[in-house]
Design a protein around this motif. Structure first.
Motif, PDB file in Angstrom:
ATOM      1  N   VAL A  80      48.864  47.044  45.423  1.00  0.00           N
ATOM      2  CA  VAL A  80      49.645  47.075  46.007  1.00  0.00           C
ATOM      3  C   VAL A  80      51.188  46.532  45.883  1.00  0.00           C
ATOM      4  CG1 VAL A  80      47.871  46.135  47.533  1.00  0.00           C
ATOM      5  CG2 VAL A  80      48.785  44.395  45.739  1.00  0.00           C
ATOM      6  N   GLN A  81      52.134  46.306  45.996  1.00  0.00           N
ATOM      7  CA  GLN A  81      53.050  45.540  45.594  1.00  0.00           C
ATOM      8  C   GLN A  81      53.144  44.556  46.753  1.00  0.00           C
ATOM      9  OE1 GLN A  81      56.240  48.169  48.958  1.00  0.00           O
ATOM     10  NE2 GLN A  81      56.286  49.713  46.468  1.00  0.00           N
ATOM     11  N   ALA A  82      54.478  43.934  45.782  1.00  0.00           N
ATOM     12  CA  ALA A  82      54.404  42.388  45.674  1.00  0.00           C
ATOM     13  C   ALA A  82      54.012  41.992  47.011  1.00  0.00           C
ATOM     14  CB  ALA A  82      55.946  41.916  45.145  1.00  0.00           C
ATOM     15  N   GLY A  83      54.236  41.416  47.084  1.00  0.00           N
ATOM     16  CA  GLY A  83      53.683  40.750  49.185  1.00  0.00           C
ATOM     17  C   GLY A  83      52.576  41.124  49.932  1.00  0.00           C
ATOM     18  N   GLY A  84      51.963  42.003  49.005  1.00  0.00           N
ATOM     19  CA  GLY A  84      50.883  42.877  50.038  1.00  0.00           C
ATOM     20  C   GLY A  84      49.467  41.527  49.550  1.00  0.00           C
ATOM     21  N   SER A  85      48.414  42.431  50.556  1.00  0.00           N
ATOM     22  CA  SER A  85      47.353  41.535  49.970  1.00  0.00           C
ATOM     23  C   SER A  85      45.989  42.188  49.727  1.00  0.00           C
ATOM     24  CB  SER A  85      47.405  41.483  51.734  1.00  0.00           C
ATOM     25  OG  SER A  85      47.978  40.330  52.577  1.00  0.00           O
ATOM     26  N   LEU A  86      45.356  41.612  49.500  1.00  0.00           N
ATOM     27  CA  LEU A  86      43.932  41.919  48.566  1.00  0.00           C
ATOM     28  C   LEU A  86      42.539  41.213  48.955  1.00  0.00           C
ATOM     29  CD1 LEU A  86      44.734  44.631  45.096  1.00  0.00           C
ATOM     30  CD2 LEU A  86      43.967  45.350  48.106  1.00  0.00           C
ATOM     31  N   GLN A 133      40.553  36.103  49.698  1.00  0.00           N
ATOM     32  CA  GLN A 133      41.768  36.763  49.949  1.00  0.00           C
ATOM     33  C   GLN A 133      42.285  36.494  49.488  1.00  0.00           C
ATOM     34  OE1 GLN A 133      41.804  38.741  52.848  1.00  0.00           O
ATOM     35  NE2 GLN A 133      43.831  38.743  52.386  1.00  0.00           N
ATOM     36  N   MET A 134      43.668  37.701  49.160  1.00  0.00           N
ATOM     37  CA  MET A 134      44.867  36.887  48.260  1.00  0.00           C
ATOM     38  C   MET A 134      46.220  38.021  48.941  1.00  0.00           C
ATOM     39  SD  MET A 134      43.238  38.607  44.561  1.00  0.00           S
ATOM     40  CE  MET A 134      43.226  40.150  44.784  1.00  0.00           C
ATOM     41  N   ASN A 135      46.750  37.038  49.502  1.00  0.00           N
ATOM     42  CA  ASN A 135      47.668  37.234  50.156  1.00  0.00           C
ATOM     43  C   ASN A 135      49.061  36.852  48.904  1.00  0.00           C
ATOM     44  OD1 ASN A 135      46.145  37.835  52.253  1.00  0.00           O
ATOM     45  ND2 ASN A 135      46.667  35.514  52.942  1.00  0.00           N
ATOM     46  N   SER A 136      50.343  37.092  49.546  1.00  0.00           N
ATOM     47  CA  SER A 136      51.375  37.585  49.073  1.00  0.00           C
ATOM     48  C   SER A 136      52.070  36.928  47.770  1.00  0.00           C
ATOM     49  CB  SER A 136      52.545  35.690  49.276  1.00  0.00           C
ATOM     50  OG  SER A 136      52.398  35.677  50.724  1.00  0.00           O
ATOM     51  N   LEU A 137      50.974  38.314  47.017  1.00  0.00           N
ATOM     52  CA  LEU A 137      50.337  38.287  45.673  1.00  0.00           C
ATOM     53  C   LEU A 137      51.523  39.154  44.698  1.00  0.00           C
ATOM     54  CD1 LEU A 137      48.068  41.784  46.394  1.00  0.00           C
ATOM     55  CD2 LEU A 137      47.660  39.497  44.632  1.00  0.00           C
ATOM     56  N   LYS A 138      51.838  38.721  43.916  1.00  0.00           N
ATOM     57  CA  LYS A 138      52.916  38.719  43.048  1.00  0.00           C
ATOM     58  C   LYS A 138      52.786  39.323  41.455  1.00  0.00           C
ATOM     59  CE  LYS A 138      54.117  34.010  43.310  1.00  0.00           C
ATOM     60  NZ  LYS A 138      54.131  32.583  43.325  1.00  0.00           N
ATOM     61  N   PRO A 139      53.760  39.955  40.753  1.00  0.00           N
ATOM     62  CA  PRO A 139      53.186  41.184  39.694  1.00  0.00           C
ATOM     63  C   PRO A 139      52.635  39.892  38.781  1.00  0.00           C
ATOM     64  CG  PRO A 139      55.451  41.524  40.642  1.00  0.00           C
ATOM     65  CD  PRO A 139      55.068  40.411  41.205  1.00  0.00           C
ATOM     66  N   TRP A 150      27.765  37.420  35.095  1.00  0.00           N
ATOM     67  CA  TRP A 150      29.385  37.441  35.117  1.00  0.00           C
ATOM     68  C   TRP A 150      29.405  39.099  35.504  1.00  0.00           C
ATOM     69  CZ3 TRP A 150      34.365  35.158  34.573  1.00  0.00           C
ATOM     70  CH2 TRP A 150      34.038  34.253  34.330  1.00  0.00           C
ATOM     71  N   GLY A 151      30.060  39.545  37.155  1.00  0.00           N
ATOM     72  CA  GLY A 151      30.358  41.082  37.495  1.00  0.00           C
ATOM     73  C   GLY A 151      31.155  41.403  36.286  1.00  0.00           C
ATOM     74  N   GLN A 152      31.235  43.491  36.779  1.00  0.00           N
ATOM     75  CA  GLN A 152      32.037  43.874  36.003  1.00  0.00           C
ATOM     76  C   GLN A 152      33.426  43.959  35.974  1.00  0.00           C
ATOM     77  OE1 GLN A 152      30.707  45.072  38.779  1.00  0.00           O
ATOM     78  NE2 GLN A 152      32.691  46.459  39.525  1.00  0.00           N
ATOM     79  N   GLY A 153      33.750  43.261  37.461  1.00  0.00           N
ATOM     80  CA  GLY A 153      35.275  42.906  37.377  1.00  0.00           C
ATOM     81  C   GLY A 153      36.231  43.952  37.919  1.00  0.00           C
ATOM     82  N   THR A 154      37.130  43.415  38.550  1.00  0.00           N
ATOM     83  CA  THR A 154      38.035  44.550  39.624  1.00  0.00           C
ATOM     84  C   THR A 154      39.155  44.976  38.818  1.00  0.00           C
ATOM     85  OG1 THR A 154      38.133  45.700  41.922  1.00  0.00           O
ATOM     86  CG2 THR A 154      37.706  43.683  41.552  1.00  0.00           C
ATOM     87  N   GLN A 155      40.572  45.770  39.330  1.00  0.00           N
ATOM     88  CA  GLN A 155      41.506  45.853  38.472  1.00  0.00           C
ATOM     89  C   GLN A 155      42.078  45.533  40.366  1.00  0.00           C
ATOM     90  OE1 GLN A 155      42.848  46.395  35.160  1.00  0.00           O
ATOM     91  NE2 GLN A 155      44.725  45.052  36.400  1.00  0.00           N
ATOM     92  N   VAL A 156      43.483  44.539  39.749  1.00  0.00           N
ATOM     93  CA  VAL A 156      44.150  44.264  40.456  1.00  0.00           C
ATOM     94  C   VAL A 156      45.629  44.307  40.158  1.00  0.00           C
ATOM     95  CG1 VAL A 156      45.464  42.601  42.300  1.00  0.00           C
ATOM     96  CG2 VAL A 156      42.569  42.942  41.793  1.00  0.00           C
ATOM     97  N   THR A 157      45.859  45.668  40.399  1.00  0.00           N
ATOM     98  CA  THR A 157      47.907  45.693  40.103  1.00  0.00           C
ATOM     99  C   THR A 157      48.941  45.244  40.784  1.00  0.00           C
ATOM    100  OG1 THR A 157      46.727  47.158  38.227  1.00  0.00           O
ATOM    101  CG2 THR A 157      49.473  47.754  38.610  1.00  0.00           C
ATOM    102  N   VAL A 158      49.836  44.660  40.177  1.00  0.00           N
ATOM    103  CA  VAL A 158      50.886  44.354  41.723  1.00  0.00           C
ATOM    104  C   VAL A 158      52.072  44.885  41.122  1.00  0.00           C
ATOM    105  CG1 VAL A 158      51.489  42.950  43.217  1.00  0.00           C
ATOM    106  CG2 VAL A 158      49.493  42.171  42.322  1.00  0.00           C
ATOM    107  N   SER A 159      52.736  45.196  41.870  1.00  0.00           N
ATOM    108  CA  SER A 159      54.021  46.216  41.712  1.00  0.00           C
ATOM    109  C   SER A 159      55.076  45.689  42.484  1.00  0.00           C
ATOM    110  CB  SER A 159      54.084  47.572  41.185  1.00  0.00           C
ATOM    111  OG  SER A 159      54.294  48.321  42.674  1.00  0.00           O
TER     112      SER A 159
END
Length: 127
Positions: A12-18, A82-88, A117-126
């Motif tokens: 997602v882009q900066a400011g986005g949510s996941l 819930q992740m809002n206002s995401l930053k790089p 633990w879970g296997q993990g999930t990638q979050v990328t903020v541009s």
């Protein structure tokens, strides 16, 4: 034995949510504190948020307070972030984890207090 499976990561882009989900199978997680952790490249795994087995307000790392919300759906044996206002700087692999102690009296943010633990999930903020 419980298994944890995360989903919902992405780019997602900066400011986005996941919305991240962590589904547990095998055993109920309702009597355990659950946590979300993250690990960025070249860095140690760090605590993000925790939710106590008894309910109540979740515990958050200062870096995500006010932007992330941790919730639990006991009927679905699933927890969410819930992740809002995401930053790089939020870019990392996110892991959910189950406390090794059942009915722990207080929250814990210590890595070693979680043993599943879970296997993990990638979050990328541009930017």
């Amino acid at each position: 034995q419980v298994q944890l499976v995360e989903s919902g990561g992405g780019s997602v882009q900066a400011g986005g949510s996941l919305l991240l989900s962590c589904a547990a199978s095998g055993r109920t997680i309702s009597s355990y504190t659950m946590g979300w952790f993250r690990q960025a490249p070249g860095k140690e795994r760090e605590f993000v948020a925790g939710i106590h087995w008894s309910g109540g307000s979740p515990l958050y790392a200062n870096s995500v307070k006010g932007r992330f919300t941790f919730s639990r759906d006991s009927a679905k044996n699933t927890v969410y972030l819930q992740m809002n206002s995401l930053k790089p700087e939020d870019t990392a692999v996110y892991y959910c984890a189950r406390d090794r102690a059942r009915y722990r009296a207080s929250y814990t943010s210590r890595l070693n207090d979680y043993d599943t633990w879970g296997q993990g999930t990638q979050v990328t903020v541009s930017s």
